[in-house]
Design a protein around this motif. Structure first.
Motif, PDB file in Angstrom:
ATOM      1  N   GLU A 160       0.686  -1.137   0.143  1.00  0.00           N
ATOM      2  CA  GLU A 160      -0.013  -0.030   0.052  1.00  0.00           C
ATOM      3  C   GLU A 160       0.871   1.319   0.023  1.00  0.00           C
ATOM      4  N   ARG A 161       2.318   1.123   0.218  1.00  0.00           N
ATOM      5  CA  ARG A 161       2.926   2.252   0.280  1.00  0.00           C
ATOM      6  C   ARG A 161       3.662   2.367  -1.073  1.00  0.00           C
ATOM      7  N   GLY A 162       3.274   1.642  -2.036  1.00  0.00           N
ATOM      8  CA  GLY A 162       3.883   1.687  -3.324  1.00  0.00           C
ATOM      9  C   GLY A 162       5.204   1.054  -3.465  1.00  0.00           C
ATOM     10  N   GLU A 163       5.664   0.256  -2.416  1.00  0.00           N
ATOM     11  CA  GLU A 163       6.822  -0.385  -2.329  1.00  0.00           C
ATOM     12  C   GLU A 163       6.753  -1.765  -3.008  1.00  0.00           C
ATOM     13  N   TRP A 164       7.945  -2.332  -3.599  1.00  0.00           N
ATOM     14  CA  TRP A 164       7.906  -3.624  -3.716  1.00  0.00           C
ATOM     15  C   TRP A 164       8.765  -4.329  -2.649  1.00  0.00           C
ATOM     16  N   PRO A 165       8.014  -4.864  -1.761  1.00  0.00           N
ATOM     17  CA  PRO A 165       8.982  -5.441  -0.587  1.00  0.00           C
ATOM     18  C   PRO A 165      10.098  -6.436  -0.880  1.00  0.00           C
ATOM     19  N   SER A 166       9.759  -7.467  -1.913  1.00  0.00           N
ATOM     20  CA  SER A 166      10.747  -8.307  -2.102  1.00  0.00           C
ATOM     21  C   SER A 166      12.076  -7.736  -2.801  1.00  0.00           C
ATOM     22  N   ASP A 167      12.251  -6.523  -3.117  1.00  0.00           N
ATOM     23  CA  ASP A 167      13.375  -5.676  -3.687  1.00  0.00           C
ATOM     24  C   ASP A 167      14.431  -5.573  -2.737  1.00  0.00           C
ATOM     25  N   ASN A 168      13.986  -5.656  -1.297  1.00  0.00           N
ATOM     26  CA  ASN A 168      14.822  -5.384  -0.256  1.00  0.00           C
ATOM     27  C   ASN A 168      15.095  -6.693   0.758  1.00  0.00           C
ATOM     28  N   PHE A 169      14.836  -8.054  -0.043  1.00  0.00           N
ATOM     29  CA  PHE A 169      14.804  -9.293   0.393  1.00  0.00           C
ATOM     30  C   PHE A 169      16.544  -9.593   0.132  1.00  0.00           C
TER      31      PHE A 169
END
Length: 484
Positions: A200-209
């Motif tokens: 919902e924040r417009g982030e792609w979470p997996s990019d930071n994994f």
């Protein structure tokens, strides 16, 4: 010549399968996608095997009965597990170590920093790398053919029956039977992005994994089986063994030494300086695997573990030293956190602590009152300099999306078990692990299903029906007794 059994993969499950098939008299070819120096997949980063036992056994103290193991697994998975297959793994874990020793695996008592799992887990002498090397030595001595740097691109399957494997370079390898043990898809950045999407924040979470283990688990065959051949699937693509690790860890192969183990001894805040979960919910080996997912849900997919001098010496130190400061405001500043909100969080936490008899080896009575989220155990004020902070990122070990199977380890197509295609390890772990994790259970799953898959692949090569584990083990023990 075409082998009786083709094993695709080079980690614990694949090696167990190859050894079992060879012991049963089959000719075996094992294909490992990685170069020899990087062989072993995620298994090279492991330390131990979770073992059921009803009484003390060599390196295991006290008892860890089947029902307690099952309840531990039930708790971490929230019920998302196949009980029959889970109990199969649990029972197998009580009897597999003599077989492992015959193939050169040695065990040792746990080191001082891991005494909290001395009752439940058997530690490998030299860790997972030594286990992998021992299995490869034994396999080669028995005549298993091994090829490195040999990724498989697709399988030839006719009416649920394995026919041949096609390599990336175009080579075709036929075999009577096949065992799939090529891992999950955690190293495939595009697939991770597809699975996790945008928040919902417009982030792609997996990019930071970060990926704790091998860079070679791309999930090529997993996707191929699911999408091109309609194999039955199990699991959620966003569920994984995901741990909070040092944000300074490398993208791949950081392994266990990058894990941050002081979470239960302090507090964890997000980049806004706010706590978001109970750090003292349960013993660390039962809860460490939820923290990667918790951090993944925070802004920027980052968190910060905060401790003071009282915690030093009570946890396994990570490979990188923490950020150190003489005051809490100074620590917030060094970590790049908003000082005001950080101090509000720490002051509220410190004031809420109700310290009884602190004991980091037990579920003690040190807790918070009137604080949300609460800290239910090991709650002591963070008030003794120097103070330390560790930036955390989600570290993915392996994904849980996989191939559905049963007690014979056969891959399933349209409700029917394949007569000659079997699966083991991370490619089927989602049958037992719908979510969550408890230390050492991945190796328990891989060992049990690797052995089942290998034994049944050898049987299928002789055109004999697959058998469940209990029958296979009874047959093996009978043969050993006769040989003795």
């Amino acid at each position: 010549m075409d082998p009786d059994v083709l094993v695709i993969g080079g980690g614990n499950a694949a090696l167990c399968a190859a050894l079992m098939a060879r012991e049963a008299g089959a000719t075996v070819l094992l294909l490992e996608a990685a170069p020899r120096a990087w062989r072993g997949g995620n298994s090279a980063h492991t330390r131990n095997l979770r073992c059921m036992h009803d009484a003390p056994q060599d390196v295991l103290v006290e008892a860890y009965p089947e029902e307690e193991f099952w309840q531990d697994l039930l708790k971490v998975t929230g019920g998302l597990t196949d009980e029959a297959l889970a109990r199969l793994v649990i029972r197998h874990s009580s009897s597999c170590r003599p077989w492992m020793r015959r193939h050169g695996v040695h065990f040792q008592p746990p080191l001082s920093g891991a005494l909290h799992v001395a009752r439940t887990n058997a530690f490998f002498m030299g860790g997972g790398k030594a286990l992998v090397n021992a299995y490869f030595r034994s396999a080669e001595a028995l005549g298993v053919q091994v090829r490195y740097e040999t990724p498989v691109e697709r399988l030839e399957i006719a009416d649920g029956r394995f026919v041949a494997a096609h390599l990336k370079d175009g080579e075709r390898i036929a075999a009577k039977t096949c065992v799939l043990a090529a891992g999950g898809f955690e190293s495939n950045r595009d697939w991770l992005r597809e699975a996790w999407g945008q928040n919902e924040r417009g982030e792609w979470p997996s990019d930071n994994f970060l990926i704790r283990g091998t860079a070679f688990n791309q999930g090529v065959l997993l996707r191929h089986l699911l999408e091109d051949h309609g194999a039955e699937r199990i699991g959620d693509p966003t569920q994984a063994h995901m741990v909070a690790i040092d944000a300074r860890a490398p993208l791949y192969d950081g392994g266990i030494c990058t894990r941050i183990d002081c979470v239960s001894l302090g507090v964890v805040v997000n980049r806004d300086g706010e706590r978001f979960y109970d750090e003292g919910e349960d013993f660390w080996p039962k809860r460490y695997a939820i923290w990667g997912r918790l951090v993944a849900q925070q802004p920027g997919q980052i968190g910060y573990s905060i401790i003071d001098a009282k915690a030093i010496g009570r946890f396994m130190p990570p490979v990188f030293p923490g950020v150190k400061a003489d005051t809490l405001p100074e620590l917030a500043h060094k970590l790049g956190l908003p000082v005001d909100s950080f101090m509000r969080t720490l002051d509220s936490y410190n004031a809420a602590c109700r310290v009884g008899t602190f004991d980091h080896t037990a579920l003690d009575d040190c807790h918070t009152e009137g604080l949300a989220p609460a800290k239910t155990h090991w709650a002591r004020p963070i008030d003794t300099a120097p103070f330390y902070g560790y930036a955390l990122k989600p570290g993915v070990t392996f994904t849980y999306l996989g191939l559905k199977t049963g007690d014979t380890a056969a891959v399933r197509f349209g409700g029917a078990a394949s007569p000659n295609l079997f699966v083991a390890g991370e490619m089927m772990a989602g049958n037992v692990l719908g979510k969550g994790y408890t230390a050492g259970v991945g190796m328990s799953i891989g060992t049990a299903f690797g052995r089942i898959a290998g034994a049944n692949a050898a049987r299928a090569a002789r055109q004999q029906p697959a058998q469940p584990l209990a029958t296979l083990i009874a047959t093996e023990q009978g043969a050993l007794h006769a040989a003795a």
